[in-house]
Design a protein around this motif. Structure first.
Motif, PDB file in Angstrom:
ATOM      1  N   UNK A 175      -4.814  -4.403   6.800  1.00  0.00           N
ATOM      2  CA  UNK A 175      -3.641  -4.347   5.923  1.00  0.00           C
ATOM      3  C   UNK A 175      -3.884  -3.703   4.553  1.00  0.00           C
ATOM      4  N   UNK A 176      -5.147  -3.462   4.183  1.00  0.00           N
ATOM      5  CA  UNK A 176      -5.390  -2.918   2.840  1.00  0.00           C
ATOM      6  C   UNK A 176      -5.703  -1.423   2.896  1.00  0.00           C
ATOM      7  N   UNK A 177      -4.858  -0.656   3.547  1.00  0.00           N
ATOM      8  CA  UNK A 177      -5.080   0.785   3.725  1.00  0.00           C
ATOM      9  C   UNK A 177      -5.124   1.486   2.355  1.00  0.00           C
ATOM     10  N   UNK A 178      -6.158   2.274   2.065  1.00  0.00           N
ATOM     11  CA  UNK A 178      -6.231   2.944   0.754  1.00  0.00           C
ATOM     12  C   UNK A 178      -5.084   3.935   0.541  1.00  0.00           C
ATOM     13  N   UNK A 179      -4.470   3.869  -0.633  1.00  0.00           N
ATOM     14  CA  UNK A 179      -3.385   4.794  -0.975  1.00  0.00           C
ATOM     15  C   UNK A 179      -3.889   5.891  -1.909  1.00  0.00           C
ATOM     16  N   UNK A 180      -5.211   5.984  -2.063  1.00  0.00           N
ATOM     17  CA  UNK A 180      -5.785   7.000  -2.944  1.00  0.00           C
ATOM     18  C   UNK A 180      -7.005   7.617  -2.266  1.00  0.00           C
ATOM     19  N   UNK A 225       0.823  -1.204   0.000  1.00  0.00           N
ATOM     20  CA  UNK A 225       0.000   0.000   0.000  1.00  0.00           C
ATOM     21  C   UNK A 225       0.854   1.250   0.000  1.00  0.00           C
ATOM     22  N   UNK A 226       0.410   2.204  -0.780  1.00  0.00           N
ATOM     23  CA  UNK A 226       0.998   3.535  -0.716  1.00  0.00           C
ATOM     24  C   UNK A 226       2.426   3.647  -1.216  1.00  0.00           C
ATOM     25  N   UNK A 227       2.894   2.702  -1.984  1.00  0.00           N
ATOM     26  CA  UNK A 227       4.255   2.773  -2.493  1.00  0.00           C
ATOM     27  C   UNK A 227       4.408   3.901  -3.502  1.00  0.00           C
ATOM     28  N   UNK A 239      -1.999  10.841  -2.803  1.00  0.00           N
ATOM     29  CA  UNK A 239      -2.881   9.966  -2.044  1.00  0.00           C
ATOM     30  C   UNK A 239      -4.318  10.458  -2.004  1.00  0.00           C
ATOM     31  N   UNK A 240      -4.612  11.585  -2.660  1.00  0.00           N
ATOM     32  CA  UNK A 240      -5.980  12.083  -2.625  1.00  0.00           C
ATOM     33  C   UNK A 240      -6.681  11.911  -3.963  1.00  0.00           C
ATOM     34  N   UNK A 241      -5.944  11.429  -4.958  1.00  0.00           N
ATOM     35  CA  UNK A 241      -6.536  11.277  -6.287  1.00  0.00           C
ATOM     36  C   UNK A 241      -7.635  10.214  -6.267  1.00  0.00           C
ATOM     37  N   UNK A 242      -8.722  10.492  -6.961  1.00  0.00           N
ATOM     38  CA  UNK A 242      -9.783   9.497  -7.096  1.00  0.00           C
ATOM     39  C   UNK A 242      -9.520   8.687  -8.363  1.00  0.00           C
ATOM     40  N   UNK A 243      -9.487   7.368  -8.189  1.00  0.00           N
ATOM     41  CA  UNK A 243      -9.151   6.474  -9.291  1.00  0.00           C
ATOM     42  C   UNK A 243     -10.435   6.028  -9.982  1.00  0.00           C
TER      43      UNK A 243
END
Lengths: 556, 308
Positions: free
Chosen positions: A249-254, A42-44, A49-53
């Motif tokens: 463990x699946x913390x959002x990176x976006x 995550x988050x590499x 980190x604020x972009x909406x995918x």
């Protein structure tokens, strides 16, 4: 003109593309499964980190309830807004999410402890009861949930799932305290813990049982994301925003994921080319030849946990006994898998060496007897002659391969395969086209095939057993060809009661030796995922099941 | 006039009943069990299958299914989709989008079709006429999806003048490209119809009289020639509105428009009878109403036509 080649291919393939892909309800409507990875993913990259995918999807078939979501359109949303006891990382290995421990001594009785302090987005706490009630709800016949068969291993399932049953509590599930519950299965099944990351096993808050229909429209989950206010616009899009309460463990990176709903992958592909869509998880057949040139390093081609096979039902009179076995082997050897992969799928698949998938833990490409899956024209002819000596093939009988042709690319490869069989063996083989998937399922389900049929499997959870038990066990739910071999059943049971996963996998692979002789289905190839992403995103990875790890994607 | 209109509205009832019966039967008669497909090839517990089959009345004979459908229809209940949404909601979301698309296409084809057609007709055999004739022939000959894909690729992807697909909410600006594609084939027909009609009327007695009376060229063309040439064109446009709404399946697929065409296509594949019947019935209504408007327009265009 710079894009001459693409435009030409576009026009040429337009007719093809339209007939092949103008549908969402195609052939490979597999199960929805969880995409997940370890926290290190995550988050590499230090992206935005604020972009909406934005990502492609199809309209969820049903309301968003765990036990009623069995297709990818709903599945990928469910996997982001809910989290279960475990999730799977990119390789398919289970990672604990809510589970603190899952313990067993006999592979039949499990004690499950969950992390405390977790809550649903409506404020309710996630307790042992959230799991037990959700599983009971999913299994009970009166709730008519599509995934109910997933609970069949739990003791008491047969009572709650009987037609017109009003019972809704399985005796195998017992709440010990707020954070502990026990599961008793009706027999030992060592891969039970592996299944717990599948959608059907997610917990539900009390609110869900009061009005399941309303809840399915606007679910309150416990996953890395939650549905935005009015986020599900039917047939248009599903908007998800990060769930601040999630600590797994699946913390959002976006800053959120928006699933745009497409009816054709062609439209989605054009959007991707125009940077109007960030992630596309399936390149349409019309673009398979060119996507690497179009997208460069913004594309991926990797195997996922699915395969394609051809079922030869055991109820066909020509395929009985020893002659039948020889004929199956002859047909398998008459198919040049690599040629079809290269010419029709442009290298997007991998020739099968056994009955499961190379991304599954325990996979082996050297199971004794797997040479029956290698093209060998002479060998095929010889086997066929031996079969003819025992009982001759009915004069003038055509070997048909039944398939629905509303799914992408089915028609082309089956016609190619039929040609290969006709050219190698002294019989005529041809495609028996069925217009829609529903008609195909009815013919297969009612056992009315007069020849072979297109088949395939997408794993619900990453385990060898999931590719074997539900498909070839005597009387199993997806055993469409009515295959039955006591020796194989015995091996399966042995594998399930093994005490370690490694031990179990070894036995499952031994059971495949039996399948390679009997060939209840002829394995063809392992499915691959071909996907791409826009110039606006980074850190795009695809999981073991071919679903992108949306939470790890960052904006640029 | 009022009586005529009322009578036409009464005719709607048998047309509507006939259409629903026919469509209901056609969907009923397509082979395959839709419930079996819901599981997507995965196993389904027999109890679940039985419950779902009963829920959608699929266990009952045809006549009973149809009567139950009519009964619900009387209370304005169009039934439910397999995902449990009311069909009326689903249609309510899709129709406005398709209506917008169809009206844009209709305006486009009527405006340019009549202008080009009139000019071509007045200058029969000249360069403009031949160019328009050849161009319209090409448009008619090339299938819509080829035109659609090419325009989408060139305008949407390479030039980036418009989005390749329609954004959520289907704003007017995004619908321009699909409306062009949708209206293009009909445009060619409108041009050709107008042109032929203008050529015929150009030499009519009343036109010669009007010219002899010393009316201006402009007045002769607009009031005498064009107005009298509009009858076949209006007939075509009226019928076309219906086919633009229902026949947008291909265009809606290419540009991912969440409209009626896409809805119809997906529900036919799924065998979702309530949705298919409801969509087709609404389309039938649109057809009938559009034709009524056309008939009323006749009287306005040609004073000799009267509806007593």
């Amino acid at each position: 003109m710079r894009y001459n080649r693409t435009s030409k291919a576009l026009v040429l393939s337009a007719a093809l593309a339209l007939t092949l892909t103008a549908c969402g309800g195609g052939g490979d409507q597999g199960a929805a499964t969880s995409g997940a990875a370890t926290s290190t993913d995550a988050g590499g990259g230090g992206g935005n980190a604020t972009a909406v995918i934005t990502a492609n999807s199809t309209e969820p078939q049903n309301g968003l309830l765990p036990a009623n979501t069995n297709e990818v359109g709903g599945g990928r949303v469910m996997d982001l807004i809910f989290t279960g006891l475990v999730s799977y990382d990119a390789t398919g290995a289970p990672v604990n999410e809510l589970a603190e421990s899952i313990e067993t001594t006999d592979a039949q009785n499990y004690t499950i402890k969950i992390k405390s302090g977790q809550k649903f987005t409506n404020g309710e706490a996630v307790t042992a009861a959230s799991f037990v009630n959700a599983w009971n709800f999913g299994a009970a016949a009166k709730n008519a949930q599509l995934n109910s068969y997933f609970f069949e291993s739990i003791k008491g399932y047969d009572k709650v799932s009987a037609e017109k049953s009003t019972e809704d509590k399985m005796e195998g599930l017992k709440i010990v305290d707020d954070n502990t519950f026990t599961v008793e299965l009706s027999r030992a099944e060592s891969d039970f813990p592996l299944r717990l990351g599948y959608t059907a096993f997610y917990p539900l808050p009390e609110a869900a049982f009061k009005d399941p229909k309303a809840f399915g429209e606007n679910p309150a989950g416990n996953g890395p994301y939650k549905l935005a206010d009015g986020g599900w616009q039917h047939n248009v899009q599903v908007q998800l925003v990060p769930n601040a309460d999630y600590s797994g463990p699946r913390k959002p990176a976006n800053g959120g994921v928006t699933f745009k709903i497409y009816t054709t992958f062609d439209a989605a592909y054009q959007d991707l080319l125009a940077n109007n869509l960030d992630i596309l998880d399936q390149i349409p057949p019309s673009a398979l030849q060119n996507y690497k040139t179009d997208l460069g390093d913004r594309s991926v081609n990797q195997p996922y946990a699915g395969n394609a096979t051809m079922t030869i039902p055991s109820y066909l009179p020509e395929f009985q006994g020893e002659a039948g076995q020889l004929r199956r082997q002859a047909i398998s050897k008459a198919i040049n898998r690599q040629e079809i992969i290269d010419n029709i799928f442009f290298g997007g698949k991998q020739a099968a060496k056994e009955f499961t998938s190379p991304v599954i833990d325990g996979y082996s490409d050297a199971i004794p007897g797997s040479d029956v899956l290698t093209f060998d024209a002479e060998g095929a002819k010889k086997l066929w002659e031996q079969a003819e000596a025992i009982s001759p093939w009915p004069a003038g009988k055509v070997f048909t391969i039944t398939s629905n042709i509303d799914g992408a690319g089915n028609k082309e490869y089956i016609e190619a395969m039929a040609n290969q069989i006709s050219n190698t063996l002294p019989i005529k083989a041809e495609l028996n086209p069925i217009p829609t998937f529903k008609e195909m399922r009815t013919i297969v389900g009612e056992k009315k095939l007069t020849g072979a049929s297109r088949a395939g499997w997408q794993a619900d959870y990453p385990s060898l057993y999931n590719f074997l038990g539900p498909l070839y066990g005597t009387g199993a739910g997806s055993n469409d060809g009515d295959y039955s071999n006591p020796a194989f059943d015995k091996k399966l049971a042995e594998g399930l009661s093994a005490t370690s996963v490694e031990e179990g996998n070894k036995i499952f692979n031994e059971s495949q030796e039996i399948l390679l002789k009997d060939l209840p289905v002829v394995p063809l190839w392992y499915q691959g995922v071909q996907g791409g992403w826009s110039t606006k995103v980074a850190d795009v990875k695809f999981g073991w099941n071919g679903v992108p790890l949306y939470y790890a994607v960052t904006g640029k | 006039m009022i009586r005529f209109t009322l009578l036409r509205f009464l005719q709607l009832i048998p047309v509507f009943l006939g259409a629903t019966l026919l469509v209901y039967f056609l969907v009923f008669a397509t082979p395959g069990n839709p419930i079996a497909a819901l599981s997507g090839g995965k196993p389904m517990s027999p109890a679940v299958e039985a419950a779902l089959t009963a829920q959608y009345n699929l266990d009952k004979p045809f006549w009973m299914q149809y009567l139950l459908y009519l009964k619900n229809l009387l209370s304005f209940d169009l039934g439910e989709t397999f995902s449990g949404q009311p069909v009326s909601d689903v249609i309510g979301r899709a129709f406005p989008v398709t209506a917008r698309l169809a009206i844009m296409a209709l305006v486009f084809e009527a405006f340019f079709g009549i202008i080009f057609g009139v000019i071509a007709g007045l200058r029969k055999g000249k360069l403009f006429d031949s160019t328009v004739l050849i161009a319209s022939l090409i448009v008619i000959a090339v299938p819509t999806f080829v035109l659609g894909f090419i325009l989408q690729f060139v305008v949407g992807v390479k030039l980036a003048w418009a989005k390749p697909t329609v954004s959520p909410g289907a704003p007017w600006s995004d619908l321009i490209l699909p409306a062009l594609v949708l209206g293009l084939v009909s445009l060619a027909y409108v041009i050709r119809l107008t042109r032929t009609s203008v050529i015929e009327n150009k030499n009519a007695d009343y036109v010669r009289t009007a010219t002899a009376k010393g009316l201006s060229r402009r007045r002769v063309v607009v009031v005498h020639i064009v107005r009298n040439s509009m009858i076949p064109v209006v007939t075509f446009l009226g019928a076309d509105l219906g086919s633009l709404m229902g026949g947008a399946i291909v265009t809606e697929g290419i540009f991912n428009v969440p409209g009626v065409g896409n809805l119809l296509y997906l529900s036919i594949l799924k065998g979702e009878t309530p949705t298919v019947v409801a969509v087709v019935s609404v389309l039938v209504l649109v057809f009938v109403l559009a034709n009524l408007v056309v008939d009323l327009l006749y009287a306005w265009l040609d004073p000799r036509i009267r509806y007593a």
